[in-house]
Motif scaffolding. Structure first.
Motif, PDB file in Angstrom:
ATOM      1  N   GLU A 115      -2.254  -5.941   5.050  1.00  0.00           N
ATOM      2  CA  GLU A 115      -1.364  -5.795   3.890  1.00  0.00           C
ATOM      3  C   GLU A 115      -1.705  -6.827   2.817  1.00  0.00           C
ATOM      4  O   GLU A 115      -1.717  -6.526   1.629  1.00  0.00           O
ATOM      5  CB  GLU A 115       0.096  -5.931   4.334  1.00  0.00           C
ATOM      6  CG  GLU A 115       1.077  -5.468   3.305  1.00  0.00           C
ATOM      7  CD  GLU A 115       2.493  -5.329   3.839  1.00  0.00           C
ATOM      8  OE1 GLU A 115       3.386  -5.192   3.005  1.00  0.00           O
ATOM      9  OE2 GLU A 115       2.702  -5.375   5.073  1.00  0.00           O
ATOM     10  N   THR A 116      -2.026  -8.029   3.243  1.00  0.00           N
ATOM     11  CA  THR A 116      -2.415  -9.086   2.303  1.00  0.00           C
ATOM     12  C   THR A 116      -3.704  -8.716   1.582  1.00  0.00           C
ATOM     13  O   THR A 116      -3.802  -8.869   0.352  1.00  0.00           O
ATOM     14  CB  THR A 116      -2.592 -10.425   3.042  1.00  0.00           C
ATOM     15  OG1 THR A 116      -1.358 -10.769   3.666  1.00  0.00           O
ATOM     16  CG2 THR A 116      -3.007 -11.528   2.092  1.00  0.00           C
ATOM     17  N   MET A 117      -4.683  -8.226   2.326  1.00  0.00           N
ATOM     18  CA  MET A 117      -5.956  -7.849   1.715  1.00  0.00           C
ATOM     19  C   MET A 117      -5.767  -6.705   0.714  1.00  0.00           C
ATOM     20  O   MET A 117      -6.346  -6.725  -0.379  1.00  0.00           O
ATOM     21  CB  MET A 117      -6.973  -7.451   2.785  1.00  0.00           C
ATOM     22  CG  MET A 117      -7.373  -8.599   3.696  1.00  0.00           C
ATOM     23  SD  MET A 117      -8.118  -9.974   2.823  1.00  0.00           S
ATOM     24  CE  MET A 117      -9.821  -9.535   2.937  1.00  0.00           C
ATOM     25  N   LEU A 118      -4.938  -5.711   1.075  1.00  0.00           N
ATOM     26  CA  LEU A 118      -4.689  -4.600   0.157  1.00  0.00           C
ATOM     27  C   LEU A 118      -4.003  -5.083  -1.121  1.00  0.00           C
ATOM     28  O   LEU A 118      -4.360  -4.666  -2.224  1.00  0.00           O
ATOM     29  CB  LEU A 118      -3.836  -3.525   0.836  1.00  0.00           C
ATOM     30  CG  LEU A 118      -4.555  -2.634   1.824  1.00  0.00           C
ATOM     31  CD1 LEU A 118      -3.574  -1.753   2.572  1.00  0.00           C
ATOM     32  CD2 LEU A 118      -5.592  -1.772   1.114  1.00  0.00           C
ATOM     33  N   LYS A 119      -3.026  -5.962  -0.960  1.00  0.00           N
ATOM     34  CA  LYS A 119      -2.350  -6.495  -2.143  1.00  0.00           C
ATOM     35  C   LYS A 119      -3.308  -7.314  -3.000  1.00  0.00           C
ATOM     36  O   LYS A 119      -3.271  -7.224  -4.228  1.00  0.00           O
ATOM     37  CB  LYS A 119      -1.145  -7.352  -1.735  1.00  0.00           C
ATOM     38  CG  LYS A 119       0.036  -6.532  -1.271  1.00  0.00           C
ATOM     39  CD  LYS A 119       1.214  -7.408  -0.919  1.00  0.00           C
ATOM     40  CE  LYS A 119       2.393  -6.566  -0.481  1.00  0.00           C
ATOM     41  NZ  LYS A 119       3.556  -7.383  -0.139  1.00  0.00           N
ATOM     42  N   ALA A 120      -4.151  -8.097  -2.369  1.00  0.00           N
ATOM     43  CA  ALA A 120      -5.112  -8.903  -3.128  1.00  0.00           C
ATOM     44  C   ALA A 120      -6.050  -8.002  -3.923  1.00  0.00           C
ATOM     45  O   ALA A 120      -6.337  -8.278  -5.094  1.00  0.00           O
ATOM     46  CB  ALA A 120      -5.902  -9.804  -2.182  1.00  0.00           C
ATOM     47  N   ILE A 121      -6.496  -6.927  -3.316  1.00  0.00           N
ATOM     48  CA  ILE A 121      -7.393  -6.002  -4.014  1.00  0.00           C
ATOM     49  C   ILE A 121      -6.646  -5.281  -5.136  1.00  0.00           C
ATOM     50  O   ILE A 121      -7.142  -5.165  -6.250  1.00  0.00           O
ATOM     51  CB  ILE A 121      -8.026  -5.006  -3.019  1.00  0.00           C
ATOM     52  CG1 ILE A 121      -8.997  -5.752  -2.104  1.00  0.00           C
ATOM     53  CG2 ILE A 121      -8.724  -3.861  -3.735  1.00  0.00           C
ATOM     54  CD1 ILE A 121      -9.472  -4.960  -0.902  1.00  0.00           C
ATOM     55  N   ASN A 122      -5.436  -4.818  -4.825  1.00  0.00           N
ATOM     56  CA  ASN A 122      -4.654  -4.100  -5.838  1.00  0.00           C
ATOM     57  C   ASN A 122      -4.290  -4.981  -7.030  1.00  0.00           C
ATOM     58  O   ASN A 122      -4.172  -4.499  -8.147  1.00  0.00           O
ATOM     59  CB  ASN A 122      -3.381  -3.518  -5.230  1.00  0.00           C
ATOM     60  CG  ASN A 122      -3.671  -2.336  -4.325  1.00  0.00           C
ATOM     61  OD1 ASN A 122      -4.691  -1.670  -4.466  1.00  0.00           O
ATOM     62  ND2 ASN A 122      -2.783  -2.068  -3.396  1.00  0.00           N
ATOM     63  N   TYR A 123      -4.053  -6.263  -6.784  1.00  0.00           N
ATOM     64  CA  TYR A 123      -3.628  -7.170  -7.855  1.00  0.00           C
ATOM     65  C   TYR A 123      -4.733  -8.146  -8.250  1.00  0.00           C
ATOM     66  O   TYR A 123      -4.454  -9.221  -8.771  1.00  0.00           O
ATOM     67  CB  TYR A 123      -2.371  -7.930  -7.426  1.00  0.00           C
ATOM     68  CG  TYR A 123      -1.194  -7.007  -7.180  1.00  0.00           C
ATOM     69  CD1 TYR A 123      -0.540  -6.388  -8.231  1.00  0.00           C
ATOM     70  CD2 TYR A 123      -0.761  -6.735  -5.885  1.00  0.00           C
ATOM     71  CE1 TYR A 123       0.509  -5.527  -8.009  1.00  0.00           C
ATOM     72  CE2 TYR A 123       0.299  -5.871  -5.651  1.00  0.00           C
ATOM     73  CZ  TYR A 123       0.929  -5.269  -6.725  1.00  0.00           C
ATOM     74  OH  TYR A 123       1.972  -4.420  -6.501  1.00  0.00           O
ATOM     75  N   SER A 124      -5.970  -7.753  -8.024  1.00  0.00           N
ATOM     76  CA  SER A 124      -7.098  -8.638  -8.345  1.00  0.00           C
ATOM     77  C   SER A 124      -7.128  -9.006  -9.823  1.00  0.00           C
ATOM     78  O   SER A 124      -7.590 -10.092 -10.181  1.00  0.00           O
ATOM     79  CB  SER A 124      -8.415  -7.989  -7.930  1.00  0.00           C
ATOM     80  OG  SER A 124      -8.616  -6.778  -8.646  1.00  0.00           O
ATOM     81  N   SER A 125      -6.610  -8.133 -10.669  1.00  0.00           N
ATOM     82  CA  SER A 125      -6.609  -8.424 -12.109  1.00  0.00           C
ATOM     83  C   SER A 125      -5.691  -9.602 -12.447  1.00  0.00           C
ATOM     84  O   SER A 125      -5.848 -10.231 -13.495  1.00  0.00           O
ATOM     85  CB  SER A 125      -6.163  -7.189 -12.893  1.00  0.00           C
ATOM     86  OG  SER A 125      -4.843  -6.827 -12.536  1.00  0.00           O
ATOM     87  N   GLN A 126      -4.753  -9.924 -11.545  1.00  0.00           N
ATOM     88  CA  GLN A 126      -3.837 -11.032 -11.800  1.00  0.00           C
ATOM     89  C   GLN A 126      -4.399 -12.384 -11.344  1.00  0.00           C
ATOM     90  O   GLN A 126      -3.816 -13.417 -11.636  1.00  0.00           O
ATOM     91  CB  GLN A 126      -2.491 -10.771 -11.124  1.00  0.00           C
ATOM     92  CG  GLN A 126      -1.770  -9.583 -11.728  1.00  0.00           C
ATOM     93  CD  GLN A 126      -0.429  -9.325 -11.070  1.00  0.00           C
ATOM     94  OE1 GLN A 126       0.007 -10.067 -10.198  1.00  0.00           O
ATOM     95  NE2 GLN A 126       0.226  -8.264 -11.493  1.00  0.00           N
ATOM     96  N   PHE A 127      -5.515 -12.351 -10.616  1.00  0.00           N
ATOM     97  CA  PHE A 127      -6.132 -13.598 -10.186  1.00  0.00           C
ATOM     98  C   PHE A 127      -6.867 -14.225 -11.360  1.00  0.00           C
ATOM     99  O   PHE A 127      -7.615 -13.557 -12.068  1.00  0.00           O
ATOM    100  CB  PHE A 127      -7.102 -13.364  -9.020  1.00  0.00           C
ATOM    101  CG  PHE A 127      -7.851 -14.594  -8.615  1.00  0.00           C
ATOM    102  CD1 PHE A 127      -7.196 -15.619  -7.954  1.00  0.00           C
ATOM    103  CD2 PHE A 127      -9.196 -14.749  -8.912  1.00  0.00           C
ATOM    104  CE1 PHE A 127      -7.874 -16.768  -7.587  1.00  0.00           C
ATOM    105  CE2 PHE A 127      -9.875 -15.886  -8.551  1.00  0.00           C
ATOM    106  CZ  PHE A 127      -9.215 -16.906  -7.886  1.00  0.00           C
TER     107      PHE A 127
END
Length: 177
Positions: free
Chosen positions: A37-49
């Motif tokens: 779930e963490t990896m999916l969220k990181a990928i989905n919200y990569s634009s916010q990094f």
């Protein structure tokens, strides 16, 4: 940073993220779910990094917040499922009515939701549901274990969305009781 570089960069933190997940859950399967779930969220919200900041800390924050949110959801569910000694007839009536024909409709909806899953999600999910371990599914389907975990996680999310009406019905029945 392009998508491929970002994905490779977050994957380089796989081992420490899994250890961090296990420190929260104390269970391998739950840690795998939290990690996925963490990896999916990181990928989905990569634009916010924001490039130049600490990626590992960002991932840890996502995992910690995900764990806390899941814990809050489960603790609410646990509170609903309390055992009491005062069983009144109205509570028995609600319990008995849910064991009637509604069960057939619920099962029909579950089967419909499962039939809508794409084969690449359906097969690993059903195998996992039948009790196969991640590595056994990966061996049988000849795909990486990480892919198996991701597909099972995605299938769960799809099914949750499609069957969301039943969680609302459960909440409504609790309010009636």
């Amino acid at each position: 940073m392009d998508t491929k570089a970002f994905n490779l960069n977050i994957f380089s933190h796989k081992d420490s993220l899994f250890s961090f997940a296990f420190s929260f859950t104390k269970d391998t399967d739950d840690a795998n779910d939290l990690f996925q779930e963490t990896m999916l969220k990181a990928i989905n919200y990569s634009s916010q990094f924001k490039e130049g900041t600490n990626l590992k800390a960002w991932l840890y924050t996502i995992m910690r917040n995900t764990f806390i949110n899941n814990y809050r959801k489960s603790s609410k569910t646990d509170r609903i499922m309390t055992v009491t000694d005062d069983l009144t007839s109205d509570k028995l009536f609600l319990s008995a009515s849910m064991n009637g024909s509604e069960g057939k409709f619920v099962m029909d909806d579950i089967y419909k939701a499962l039939s809508k899953l794409q084969p690449e999600y359906y097969t690993p999910f059903i195998k996992y549901f039948e009790g196969y371990k991640y590595h056994e599914i990966a061996d049988e389907l000849k795909i990486p274990i990480g892919t198996v975990k991701t597909r099972i996680h995605v299938a769960r999310q799809i099914l949750k969305k499609q069957l969301r009406i039943y969680s609302k019905m459960a909440e409504d029945q609790e309010q009636v009781a």
